[in-house]
Design an enzyme around this catalytic site. Structure first.
Site, short mmCIF file in Angstrom:
data_model
loop_
_atom_site.label_atom_id
_atom_site.label_comp_id
_atom_site.label_asym_id
_atom_site.label_seq_id
_atom_site.Cartn_x
_atom_site.Cartn_y
_atom_site.Cartn_z
N GLU A 141 11.73 90.07 -45.48
CA GLU A 141 11.95 88.69 -45.94
C GLU A 141 10.88 88.27 -46.94
O GLU A 141 11.16 87.54 -47.89
CB GLU A 141 11.95 87.75 -44.72
N ARG A 192 8.43 80.29 -47.17
CA ARG A 192 9.62 80.32 -46.33
C ARG A 192 9.79 78.92 -45.76
O ARG A 192 8.89 78.39 -45.09
CB ARG A 192 9.43 81.31 -45.20
N GLY A 197 16.74 96.05 -33.93
CA GLY A 197 17.76 96.81 -34.67
C GLY A 197 17.20 98.06 -35.33
O GLY A 197 17.84 99.10 -35.39
N GLU A 198 15.95 97.95 -35.82
CA GLU A 198 15.35 99.10 -36.53
C GLU A 198 14.73 100.12 -35.58
O GLU A 198 14.60 101.28 -35.94
CB GLU A 198 14.25 98.59 -37.49
N ASN A 244 4.38 82.16 -44.98
CA ASN A 244 5.39 81.96 -43.94
C ASN A 244 4.68 81.26 -42.77
O ASN A 244 3.97 81.90 -42.00
CB ASN A 244 5.93 83.34 -43.51
N LEU A 284 18.41 91.82 -35.41
CA LEU A 284 18.02 91.74 -34.00
C LEU A 284 16.51 91.87 -33.90
O LEU A 284 15.95 92.97 -33.89
CB LEU A 284 18.71 92.86 -33.21
N HIS A 308 18.30 83.05 -40.94
CA HIS A 308 18.00 84.45 -41.29
C HIS A 308 18.56 84.83 -42.66
O HIS A 308 18.76 86.02 -42.95
CB HIS A 308 18.56 85.45 -40.25
N ARG A 316 15.21 82.63 -26.58
CA ARG A 316 16.21 81.58 -26.84
C ARG A 316 17.54 81.97 -26.20
O ARG A 316 17.89 83.14 -26.17
CB ARG A 316 16.41 81.38 -28.34
P1 ADP Z 1 10.15 88.53 -35.52
O1 ADP Z 1 9.83 89.00 -36.93
O2 ADP Z 1 11.35 87.64 -35.40
O3 ADP Z 1 8.97 88.06 -34.73
P2 ADP Z 1 10.75 91.30 -35.08
O4 ADP Z 1 11.86 91.53 -36.03
O5 ADP Z 1 9.42 91.89 -35.40
O6 ADP Z 1 10.61 89.79 -34.71
O7 ADP Z 1 11.22 91.87 -33.65
C1 ADP Z 1 10.37 91.78 -32.53
C2 ADP Z 1 11.07 92.41 -31.33
O8 ADP Z 1 11.49 93.75 -31.65
C3 ADP Z 1 10.15 92.60 -30.13
O9 ADP Z 1 10.16 91.46 -29.31
C4 ADP Z 1 10.75 93.78 -29.42
O10 ADP Z 1 11.69 93.33 -28.46
C5 ADP Z 1 11.51 94.53 -30.49
N1 ADP Z 1 10.93 95.84 -30.79
C6 ADP Z 1 9.94 96.13 -31.67
N2 ADP Z 1 9.68 97.45 -31.65
C7 ADP Z 1 10.51 98.01 -30.75
C8 ADP Z 1 10.74 99.35 -30.27
N3 ADP Z 1 10.03 100.38 -30.73
N4 ADP Z 1 11.68 99.52 -29.34
C9 ADP Z 1 12.38 98.48 -28.88
N5 ADP Z 1 12.24 97.20 -29.28
C10 ADP Z 1 11.32 96.98 -30.20
#
Ligand code: ADP
Length: 400
Positions: A379, A93, A330-331, A9, A209, A181, A241
């Protein structure tokens, strides 16, 4: 040593990889890592399946000026420390599959040339995605490589969903709502089918998210509509963004503030969203911990826009049977989930506060008119499964 699949990726300044071993029915993560800080402060990292660090090495920026050089360094690491004989295929990816690719594809010269024509559609990402493919084709021309697209999952959309209200010739030239996504949505749809098959056949909204964010409306596991469109800027606001924006604001920046298109692009991709709104951070954790009103506004804006997007997509679905949260925010962010579901209370969604705080999979309270889930996305696993299928093997059904 048993066969393995390498997943790559690559972005504009980093490459991440994950190596999966294959046994009869499963994909087993073996190694992960990559190179960050390409061209500035390169750092090569490799971890084993338990997360133990096997390698952490800083390199000179002049030794790793670009993504191709980084891919050579990673390939050298494999050759010297792990061996490459077990790798039977590489899955990449690739952000953009253009109008044509509705599923992953085995890469040959013609496919690579076609993927190069999509660079103008996603200049930042697509270039970085294709460089490692070229490097590995040079080093190992015999090794099957598979391109897995962020756009492919959405290619079944009807014309009504695929178009902008712009002159028709632009659609024919490729200016259309692609959506992104897709690998995440495909993985989550599959997990929902494992967890609740009847629900997976219904009307489902997935909110991915993370630092990038979008929502997807699914019916019978198939994408019906999604919030990102021509680029990964559209839809809900993200870490840096802007999300949906009046195009007149872009014209204003160029015509009246004298900004160049490149400056506007940088602002919309890297200085907007939660960071732009708060002036503080793109990270939800920092914003939730802050007592500054700008941080509170950024969080409120994000939650409201996600709920509004969910409402719009529920129109496409004609109702809602399940709402699924996935990706970093989201998680992991119960407060964000709470606010989004609260904004959807009019539609009959009721969250169990206990379940939401403890972060279990199923979050709806008794009496909720739709189920509410957390389903962690993966992913890389989706790419590994696609990659295993294409060179003629049978994919395992189980989750890695
Ligand atoms: P990507 O894979 O697109 O880089 P992620 O899915 O890992 O992004 O999401 C990253 C974002 O998730 C971080 O910028 C943060 O805002 C949020 N995040 C990660 N852990 C937590 C948490 N424990 N509580 C709140 N937000 C979180």
């Amino acid at each position: 040593m048993s066969d393995s699949i390498l997943v790559v990726n690559a972005g504009s300044s980093s490459i991440k990889f994950k190596l999966y071993g294959i046994d009869d029915t499963d994909l087993m993560p073996l190694l992960s890592g990559g190179m960050s800080g390409i061209g500035s402060a390169p750092l090569l990292t490799v971890k084993d399946a338990s997360g133990a660090v096997l390698e952490e090495r800083h390199l000179e920026a002049s030794d790793v000026p670009d993504v191709s050089a980084a891919q050579h360094h990673l390939a050298d690491w494999f050759t010297h420390h792990h061996g490459t004989e077990s790798i039977i295929a590489v899955g990449h990816r690739v952000v953009h599959g253009g109008p044509a690719f509705a599923e992953p594809v085995l890469i040959d010269d013609a496919v690579l040339r076609t993927l190069e024509t999509f660079i103008p559609l996603a200049p930042l990402h697509q270039l970085g995605n294709l460089d490692p493919i070229r490097v590995l084709r040079q080093r190992r021309p015999d090794l099957p490589q598979v391109a897995c697209f962020d756009t492919a999952f959405h290619r079944g959309h009807p014309e009504l969903t695929d178009r902008f209200a712009l002159p028709r010739f632009l659609h024919d030239e490729g200016v259309r709502r692609y959506g992104f996504h897709g690998l995440s949505y495909e993985y989550v749809a599959g997990r929902l089918r494992d967890l609740a098959p009847e629900t997976a056949d219904g009307r489902v909204l997935v909110a991915h998210l993370g630092s990038g964010a979008s929502l997807c409306a699914l019916k019978e596991g198939q994408s019906q509509e999604t919030t990102m469109s021509f680029t990964a800027l559209d839809g809900v606001p993200m870490g840096t963004r802007c999300g949906a924006l009046d195009p007149g604001a872009v014209l204003h920046l160029i015509e009246h503030k004298g900004m160049t298109p490149a400056e506007v692009g940088h602002m919309l991709y890297h200085e907007s969203g939660l960071l732009g709104l708060s002036g503080l951070s793109n990270d939800v954790r920092t914003l939730l911990a802050s007592d500054r009103p700008e941080a509170a506004l950024a969080v409120a804006f994000f939650c409201r826009r996600v709920a509004q997007a969910a409402a719009a997509l529920a129109v496409t679905l004609g109702g809602l049977d399940a709402f699924v949260f996935t990706a970093g925010i989201g998680e992991n962010a119960p407060e964000i989930r709470r606010r989004i579901v609260a904004d959807l209370g009019w539609a009959g969604l009721i969250l169990s506060n206990d379940a939401n705080r403890s972060g279990v999979a199923r979050l709806d309270a008794p009496g909720s008119r739709a189920q509410i889930w957390i389903i962690p996305t993966d992913e890389e696993c989706m790419i590994a499964r696609h990659t295993m299928r294409l060179p003629g093997r049978t994919a395992p059904g189980a989750t890695a």
